[in-house]
Design a protein around this motif. Sequence first.
Motif, PDB file in Angstrom:
ATOM      1  N   VAL A  66      64.899  10.227  31.229  1.00  0.00           N
ATOM      2  CA  VAL A  66      63.545  10.657  31.181  1.00  0.00           C
ATOM      3  C   VAL A  66      62.490  10.026  30.068  1.00  0.00           C
ATOM      4  O   VAL A  66      61.586   9.609  30.385  1.00  0.00           O
ATOM      5  CB  VAL A  66      63.597  12.157  31.273  1.00  0.00           C
ATOM      6  N   LEU A  67      63.215  10.096  28.959  1.00  0.00           N
ATOM      7  CA  LEU A  67      62.288   9.745  27.630  1.00  0.00           C
ATOM      8  C   LEU A  67      62.591   8.093  27.640  1.00  0.00           C
ATOM      9  O   LEU A  67      61.628   7.590  27.037  1.00  0.00           O
ATOM     10  CB  LEU A  67      63.011  10.246  26.364  1.00  0.00           C
TER      11      LEU A  67
ATOM     12  N   ILE B 285      54.444  10.624  29.001  1.00  0.00           N
ATOM     13  CA  ILE B 285      54.005  10.249  27.710  1.00  0.00           C
ATOM     14  C   ILE B 285      54.710   8.868  27.066  1.00  0.00           C
ATOM     15  O   ILE B 285      53.987   8.129  26.412  1.00  0.00           O
ATOM     16  CB  ILE B 285      54.694  11.654  26.729  1.00  0.00           C
ATOM     17  N   LEU B 286      55.854   8.805  27.411  1.00  0.00           N
ATOM     18  CA  LEU B 286      56.787   7.771  26.884  1.00  0.00           C
ATOM     19  C   LEU B 286      56.066   6.197  27.671  1.00  0.00           C
ATOM     20  O   LEU B 286      56.113   5.227  26.926  1.00  0.00           O
ATOM     21  CB  LEU B 286      58.241   7.821  26.973  1.00  0.00           C
ATOM     22  N   PHE B 287      55.347   6.215  28.800  1.00  0.00           N
ATOM     23  CA  PHE B 287      55.064   5.274  29.475  1.00  0.00           C
ATOM     24  C   PHE B 287      53.873   4.710  28.703  1.00  0.00           C
ATOM     25  O   PHE B 287      53.794   3.566  28.456  1.00  0.00           O
ATOM     26  CB  PHE B 287      54.634   5.529  30.888  1.00  0.00           C
TER      27      PHE B 287
ATOM     28  N   LEU C  24      55.866  14.545  33.431  1.00  0.00           N
ATOM     29  CA  LEU C  24      54.686  14.167  32.538  1.00  0.00           C
ATOM     30  C   LEU C  24      55.401  13.654  31.190  1.00  0.00           C
ATOM     31  O   LEU C  24      54.815  13.065  30.455  1.00  0.00           O
ATOM     32  CB  LEU C  24      53.900  15.433  32.293  1.00  0.00           C
ATOM     33  N   LEU C  25      56.728  14.151  30.817  1.00  0.00           N
ATOM     34  CA  LEU C  25      57.269  13.492  29.745  1.00  0.00           C
ATOM     35  C   LEU C  25      57.333  12.256  29.869  1.00  0.00           C
ATOM     36  O   LEU C  25      57.075  11.312  28.973  1.00  0.00           O
ATOM     37  CB  LEU C  25      58.491  14.184  29.402  1.00  0.00           C
ATOM     38  N   THR C  26      58.025  11.634  31.013  1.00  0.00           N
ATOM     39  CA  THR C  26      57.833  10.197  31.273  1.00  0.00           C
ATOM     40  C   THR C  26      56.674   9.521  31.092  1.00  0.00           C
ATOM     41  O   THR C  26      56.720   8.387  30.522  1.00  0.00           O
ATOM     42  CB  THR C  26      58.681   9.760  32.759  1.00  0.00           C
TER      43      THR C  26
ATOM     44  N   VAL D 203      56.978   0.296  31.139  1.00  0.00           N
ATOM     45  CA  VAL D 203      55.726  -0.413  30.567  1.00  0.00           C
ATOM     46  C   VAL D 203      55.928  -1.738  29.964  1.00  0.00           C
ATOM     47  O   VAL D 203      55.140  -2.721  30.056  1.00  0.00           O
ATOM     48  CB  VAL D 203      55.364   0.479  29.569  1.00  0.00           C
TER      49      VAL D 203
ATOM     50  N   PRO E  16      60.807   5.158  30.994  1.00  0.00           N
ATOM     51  CA  PRO E  16      59.338   4.588  31.188  1.00  0.00           C
ATOM     52  C   PRO E  16      59.049   3.603  29.919  1.00  0.00           C
ATOM     53  O   PRO E  16      58.356   2.763  30.413  1.00  0.00           O
ATOM     54  CB  PRO E  16      58.868   5.991  30.646  1.00  0.00           C
ATOM     55  N   VAL E  17      59.684   3.475  28.941  1.00  0.00           N
ATOM     56  CA  VAL E  17      59.361   2.415  27.913  1.00  0.00           C
ATOM     57  C   VAL E  17      59.788   1.016  28.415  1.00  0.00           C
ATOM     58  O   VAL E  17      59.172   0.088  28.332  1.00  0.00           O
ATOM     59  CB  VAL E  17      59.837   2.635  26.450  1.00  0.00           C
TER      60      VAL E  17
END
Lengths: 97, 536, 220
Positions: free
Chosen positions: B206-207, C37-39, C33-35, B214, B210-211
Amino acid sequence: MSAHIVSKTTYYLIFATLMVLTLVTVLVSAIDLGALNTVVALAIAGFKAVLVVLFFMHVKYAPRLTKVAVAAGIYWLMILLALTLSDYLTRWRGTYG
Amino acid sequence: MEVFPTHHYLNDGYGIRSWLLTRDHKRIALLYLAAITFFFFIGGSFAVLMRIDLATPAGDLVSDDTYNELFTMHGIVMVFFFLIPAIPAVLGNFLVPLMIGAKDLAFPKLNLLSWYIYILGGLFTLHALVTGGVDTGWTMYAPLSTEFSTTRVIPAALGIFITGFSSILTALNFIVTIHRMRAPGLSWFRLPLFLWSTYATSVITVLGTPVIAVTMLLVGAERVFHFGFFDPKIGGDPVLFQHLFWFYSHPAVYIMVLPAMGVISELVAAFCRKPVFGYSFVAFASLAIAILGFLVWGHHLFVAGQSVYASLIFSMLSFLVAIPSAVKVFNWTATMYKGAISWQTPMLYAIGFIGLFTIGGLTGLFLAAIGMDVHLTDTYFVIAHFHYIMVGGTIMGYLGGLHYWWPKISGRLYPEGLARLAAGIIFVGFNLTFFPQFILGYLGMPRRYHAYPPEFQVLNVLSSAGASILGIGYLLPMAYFAWSLRYGKVAGSNPFGATGLEWTTTSPPPTENFAVTPIVTSGPYEYPSPVEKHVA
Amino acid sequence: MRDDTLHHPALAHHFDNLEQQAEAASLGMWVFLLTEILFFGGAFLVYTVYRHMYHDAFVVASHELDVTLGTINTAVLIGSSLTMALAVHAAQTGSKRLIQLFLIVTIVLGCVFLGIKSVEYAHKFREHHVPGPYFQFDVKYVREAQIFFSLYFVMTGLHALHMIVGIGVMLVMLWHASRDRFSPEYYVPIEVTGLYWHFVDIVWIFLFPLLYLIGRHGVP
């Protein structure tokens, strides 16, 4: 259901505060504070975000797990920023020989 | 004589619609099993071609450009479409609700959507493959990926971007399920360790994912719109791409190995008939790996132009992250001590994991030392290091888990003799393939090259020979698992006599998992203590 | 007694009761929403690094953005956050009319934001501030200013995309509200929609000073 119902008065108060802070941040940006400009701008933005999170998103009244999740997200973002900046802020900018 | 249950999830509805529109986590797990097995063989065929080419010093099987595409596609398919989803999406999806006594995951429709998203991402990547391939390496460094490569970078990046959402949604489902749907009495410290690992893996997913999402977007924007984030001509920094890429891709390797560690904990407890030694240490070690794993990505940038001071910090943190992994290895070993060990196939995979993961992990420490990394980076040493963990570790964990829970999933037993043989073939084939690569790397053979000096040929031939043995080893379970569906002995609810809620229901389980919601009153591995032998 | 919720039409079969279902939905949205934040965080990282490296170019480029429009948009979005919160409140107190009213106002404010954004984008196209082969700028900063504008378009573009999705979700909520689907016992879809919308607001709260208000002192 997550029982606590935030009063409409609270919502209006928070809204008013956010508007005032928006105005403040625009006005302050016109004053030369040097490096402090960025700090103040981020501090105001941060405070606005905190208000939205605590009141509009009900985190103030949410179970502890929600608060932990929010904190974790912010913490991980800080890791991303801090450790990457540890590279960019310490790069040697001189010339060789 | 065990009796096959009359009503279970496999015969609850027939026809393709009942599978493609299912909300049942168990059926979705099997949908994933089919898909990831497909991608495993695609990724594997690239490896086969590479190893054939590498059997001779000249790069003579394919052109240099094609070879670049081979190792790129091997990496992309294996990492994103096999290793990352395998244990969570197959074993996790099947077992999480069963292990906590729930009827399904928190969001069953989202679970199905995850599978479709995975397939969509896979299709984009396959499209990239058949319309010319990608040659940037799975690491897609700028500016090759953003500017100079003429290959199908955009579809591949899009495929990875899309599949990332599949990962995220599955992880989200697991986190919410484990927090909110545990059976009465099932406190956190009564959870099987597989769930602790799954939970930690989900947090990482989850953490971190997303990086990479992007980042792929920024690569696409640069390629298509000429937005120059990493373009030195306008002041961009290619190393920034590497920071962004590895911020996810390092934790990604923990996404790959943590679930396997969770499986090993279950296997060791079941086949030593003992509680895992130091349960809470192992549980916290999973969380520690998840957290520390996010702090070390700069060790991939030691020679990239990263500042020395940042490199020092990352090096020290990389040493730290080995500690929780070591704690697990010690605790599994201590669990075996004075246990009633049964050397059935899953246990063979478990000790294979423990040994090979230890080697892989230790060699990671060599690479974490900057002075050594300068010499070993971008050599075959690195390749051997991560294959020991990914293949010797994760894949063995996956196979061990697949064997252990196969009776639960299918209601049938696989043929034990043949399975042990296959495990042995895989172990031998694996070591023959990858141990020579440590030596090759130490001697200086660079990675991603298919032409090399003749003095490296013997080691390369050994490695290629090992790869063919490994390939045979992987085909065997496919064959006998399929065979067992029709001809395997009926398994019964608990063929291994193991603890865990999943073993209290039928094999295969009914669609709703449990006829009555279980109430948990004991810890996870309460086996009767082994009888001590007395010497007169 | 709460037991009438055990057979509530909205209760899914794998949950024990509505409360568990609501807690799961809420936690699920927070994890999502955590994802996010990192996105967005990845993009903020790129911004931070380049602002550190090219501060002067960023100042000059930032002056090309319209602070008035940006400030109005900030006020509009914060206003839409208020109306979204009031929509959730209306759901908690069981007022169908108010749910619909506040959702519609939120959607309208969101569209106003997007409208103003498109006006700004049009200005940027006309002034040749879109990075790429047609980019024109003061020759001293022509290289690094492209990075600023790349970030401007990607970050506000991603933000706008999220707003469009949010508006879409609100339209769906509006439809459900009109079908009497919500009540004080069951309103969690509106609550999680609210969480998403507030998050989108927070992203803008940071984007606004970081993009529009860099080194504004000394500008007339």
